[in-house]
Enzyme design. Structure first.
Site, PDB file in Angstrom:
ATOM      1  N   GLU A  87      56.534 141.885  22.105  1.00  0.00           N
ATOM      2  CA  GLU A  87      55.251 141.501  22.548  1.00  0.00           C
ATOM      3  C   GLU A  87      54.084 142.192  22.187  1.00  0.00           C
ATOM      4  O   GLU A  87      53.670 142.987  23.079  1.00  0.00           O
ATOM      5  CB  GLU A  87      55.426 141.266  23.918  1.00  0.00           C
ATOM      6  N   GLU A 104      63.446 136.128  25.060  1.00  0.00           N
ATOM      7  CA  GLU A 104      63.121 136.256  26.509  1.00  0.00           C
ATOM      8  C   GLU A 104      62.644 135.138  27.109  1.00  0.00           C
ATOM      9  O   GLU A 104      61.745 134.490  26.704  1.00  0.00           O
ATOM     10  CB  GLU A 104      62.173 137.235  26.830  1.00  0.00           C
TER      11      GLU A 104
HETATM   12  C1  NOJ Z   1      57.941 140.733  28.717  1.00  0.00           C
HETATM   13  C2  NOJ Z   1      58.300 142.000  28.475  1.00  0.00           C
HETATM   14  O1  NOJ Z   1      58.874 142.211  27.246  1.00  0.00           O
HETATM   15  C3  NOJ Z   1      59.377 142.420  29.483  1.00  0.00           C
HETATM   16  O2  NOJ Z   1      59.440 143.865  29.451  1.00  0.00           O
HETATM   17  C4  NOJ Z   1      58.817 141.959  31.060  1.00  0.00           C
HETATM   18  O3  NOJ Z   1      59.634 142.483  32.022  1.00  0.00           O
HETATM   19  C5  NOJ Z   1      59.170 140.513  31.013  1.00  0.00           C
HETATM   20  N1  NOJ Z   1      58.187 139.897  29.767  1.00  0.00           N
HETATM   21  C6  NOJ Z   1      58.517 140.118  32.342  1.00  0.00           C
HETATM   22  O4  NOJ Z   1      57.354 140.276  32.778  1.00  0.00           O
END
Ligand code: NOJ
Length: 444
Positions: free
Chosen positions: A166, A355
Site C-alpha cells: 500500500e 488483503e
Molecule cells: C492495510 C495494511 O496493509 C495493514 O497493515 C493494516 O493492518 C490493514 N490494512 C488494516 O488496516
C-alpha cells in the site's frame, strides 16, 4: 458458496506484516524502525501502544504457522523487517535476522504453506529515516540493496514476492498527514515520497526478476470505490481527485501510463517541475500480479476548506450505513466495483486480493469469540469476489487480513482484525468463530 467454486487452482491465504506481529523490536541485532521510534512519541498511538512485543511472533512462529495450517490456508503472507536484516538500512548485515526469516520460510515449507513475502510493509529503518527516508533519492539505492539481499538470500526457496505494501497508505499517512510514522506533513514531503516510492516499486520488481529464477512478482495497492456524495459537478470532481490519489497514483506509472496528472493541475505542475517524473521506464515494470487490498468504499463531498484536494469524506456512520469498528463502511458491492475498475486496465494480467477483512469489538466469553459480524463480512465480500471472477476478472487468489489480532499502527492494539484472538498479557491465542468458519469454508 464453497471455496471450490473459485476453482481448484485458486490460492487462499492469510496475510500479516512484520511490525504488526513480530515483537523483538530491539533485540537479536535488529535496528529500530520508524514505528519503534514513532511509538515513543507522546499521543501518536492510541493508549501509548508500541510494537515492542506485539504478538511475539518472533518466538511463537511455529505455533502461529500451525494455526495457519489448522485453518486450512495454503499461503502465508508475511513481511521482512528491513532493519532486522540491515539494522542501519544498508551496509552491515545482521546474520541473526537473516536466519530468522530462513527459519520462518523453512517452517512454512515444512507445513506445505507457500510463503508470499512482502519486502516493504511500512517499517523503514530509523537510520534511513534520519537521512530523509522516502523523501530523498538515497532511499532508492538503499532499498535496492535490501531487495537484492533478500532475493539472493531467499530467492531459491521463495518464489512469490510483493515489493511494496500500500504505497498510498504510507506516503499519505506518514508523509502528508503525519498520523503514521515518520509523522511528516506537507505537500513537498508527500510528493517526494511518492516519486521515490514509484521508482522503488518498479526497480524492486526488476531486481527480483534478475536475481530469481521463476519468480512470481507482485506489488500491492490499497483501493476503494470512490462515490461522489451528490451528482453536483463539484462533488463529482472532488471524487475524481480522490480517485486519482487513492486508486491511480501508484498503479498507472507501473503500467507505463505515467502519473495520472490529467484531471488535476496540482499533479500536473509537479510533473512538469520535476524532470525525473518524465522517466517513464524507471517507474514501469511488468508485474506478474497486482495485489488489491480493499476494505471499504469512500463517499466524497467537495469541501473548500480542505487544502489541496478540496474533498471531504462523508463517514458511513453519518450516512447510517453499516460499518466496522474502524468506522469503515461494509459494502461488498463496492468491492466488486473496484475490482472491475482495475480489470479495465488491459495490461493487468493477474490480480490477487492480498488483503481484505474487518475489525469488530470482539468479546471473549468462556474462551469463545462469537464474531458472527466478521463471518458475515467475509461471506458477503467473497460472494462479490466470486461474481467478479465469473464476470471475467483474472483474480487468482484471496488473502484474509489477518491471522491474529495485532499492532494496528496508530490504532495500537484496540482495532482487532484477527481470525485468532490474542491475549497480549499472556500471548495466549484463541481461535475466533470466524477462524473456524474459514477452516470449514476451505474444506470444500
Ligand atoms: C492495510 C495494511 O496493509 C495493514 O497493515 C493494516 O493492518 C490493514 N490494512 C488494516 O488496516
Amino acid at each position: 458458496m464453497h471455496s471450490s467454486d473459485f476453482g481448484s487452482d485458486f490460492i487462499w491465504g492469510v496475510a500479516t506484516a512484520a511490525a504488526q506481529i513480530e515483537g523483538a523490536a530491539n533485540s537479536y541485532g535488529k535496528g529500530l524502525s520508524i514505528w519503534d521510534t514513532f511509538a515513543g512519541k507522546l499521543s501518536k498511538i492510541k493508549n501509548g501502544a508500541t510494537p515492542k512485543t506485539a504478538c511475539d511472533f518472533y518466538h511463537k512462529y511455529h505455533e502461529d504457522l500451525a494455526l495457519v495450517k489448522l485453518l486450512r490456508f495454503k499461503v502465508f503472507r508475511f513481511s521482512i523487517a528491513w532493519s532486522r536484516i540491515l539494522p542501519l538500512g544498508r551496509g552491515k548485515i545482521n546474520k541473526e535476522g537473516l536466519k530468522f526469516y530462513h527459519d520462518v520460510i523453512d517452517a512454512c515449507l515444512a507445513l506445505d504453506l507457500t510463503p508470499y513475502v512482502t519486502l516493504y510493509h511500512w517499517d523503514l529503518p530509523e537510520a534511513l529515516s534520519k537521512e530523509g527516508g522516502w523523501t530523498v533519492y538515497a532511499i532508492n539505492e538503499a532499498f535496492n540493496e535490501f531487495v537484492r539481499l533478500c532475493a539472493v538470500e531467499y530467492g531459491y526457496k521463495v518464489k512469490n514476492w510483493i515489493v511494496l505494501n500500500e504505497p498510498f497508505g504510507y506516503t499519505s499517512l506518514g508523509y502528508m498527514l503525519g498520523i503514521h510514522a515518520p509523522g511528516l506533513t506537507g505537500l513537498d514531503n508527500f510528493l517526494n515520497a511518492v516519486k521515490h516510492t514509484a521508482i522503488a516499486q518498479a526497480e524492486g520488481g526488476k531486481i527480483l526478476r534478475s536475481e530469481i529464477v521463476n519468480a512470481n512478482i507482485g506489488t500491492t495497492f490499497s483501493c476503494s470505490k470512490i462515490i461522489p456524495y451528490t451528482d453536483k459537478q463539484t462533488d463529482v470532481l472532488a471524487a475524481e481527485r480522490v480517485n486519482c490519489l487513492m486508486n491511480r497514483l501508484f498503479l498507472e506509472p507501473v503500467l507505463g501510463l505515467d502519473f495520472p496528472t490529467a484531471n488535476w493541475d496540482i499533479l500536473e505542475k509537479f510533473a512538469i517541475s520535476n524532470s525525473i517524473w518524465r522517466y517513464k521506464e524507471k517507474m514501469t515494470f511488468d508485474f506478474d500480479f497486482i495485489g488489491l487490498q480493499n476494505y471499504f468504499p469512500l463517499v466524497i463531498k467537495y469541501n473548500t476548506f480542505v487544502p489541496i484536494v478540496n474533498a471531504w469524506e462523508v463517514k458511513a456512520k453519518s450516512r447510517r450505513k453499516p460499518h466496522t469498528a474502524m468506522g469503515w463502511e461494509i459494502n461488498a458491492d463496492s468491492f466488486y466495483d473496484v475490482i472491475m475498475q482495475f480489470v479495465s486496465y488491459p495490461t493487468i494480467k493477474n490480480i490477487i486480493i492480498t488483503e481484505n477483512g474487518a475489525a469488530f469489538n470482539d468479546r471473549l466469553i468462556n474462551d469463545t469469540i462469537d464474531d458472527q459480524e466478521r463471518i458475515n463480512y467475509f461471506k458477503a465480500y467473497l460472494a462479490a469476489l466470486l461474481k467478479a471472477k465469473k464476470d471475467g476478472a483474472p483474480v487468482k487468489g484471496y488473502f484474509a487480513w489477518t491471522l491474529i489480532d495485532n499492532f494496528e499502527w496508530a490504532e495500537g492494539y484496540k482495532a482487532k482484525f484477527g481470525l485468532v484472538h490474542n491475549d497480549f498479557k499472556t500471548q495466549k491465542r484463541t481461535i475466533k468463530n470466524s477462524g473456524y468458519w474459514w477452516r470449514d469454508f476451505l474444506k470444500r
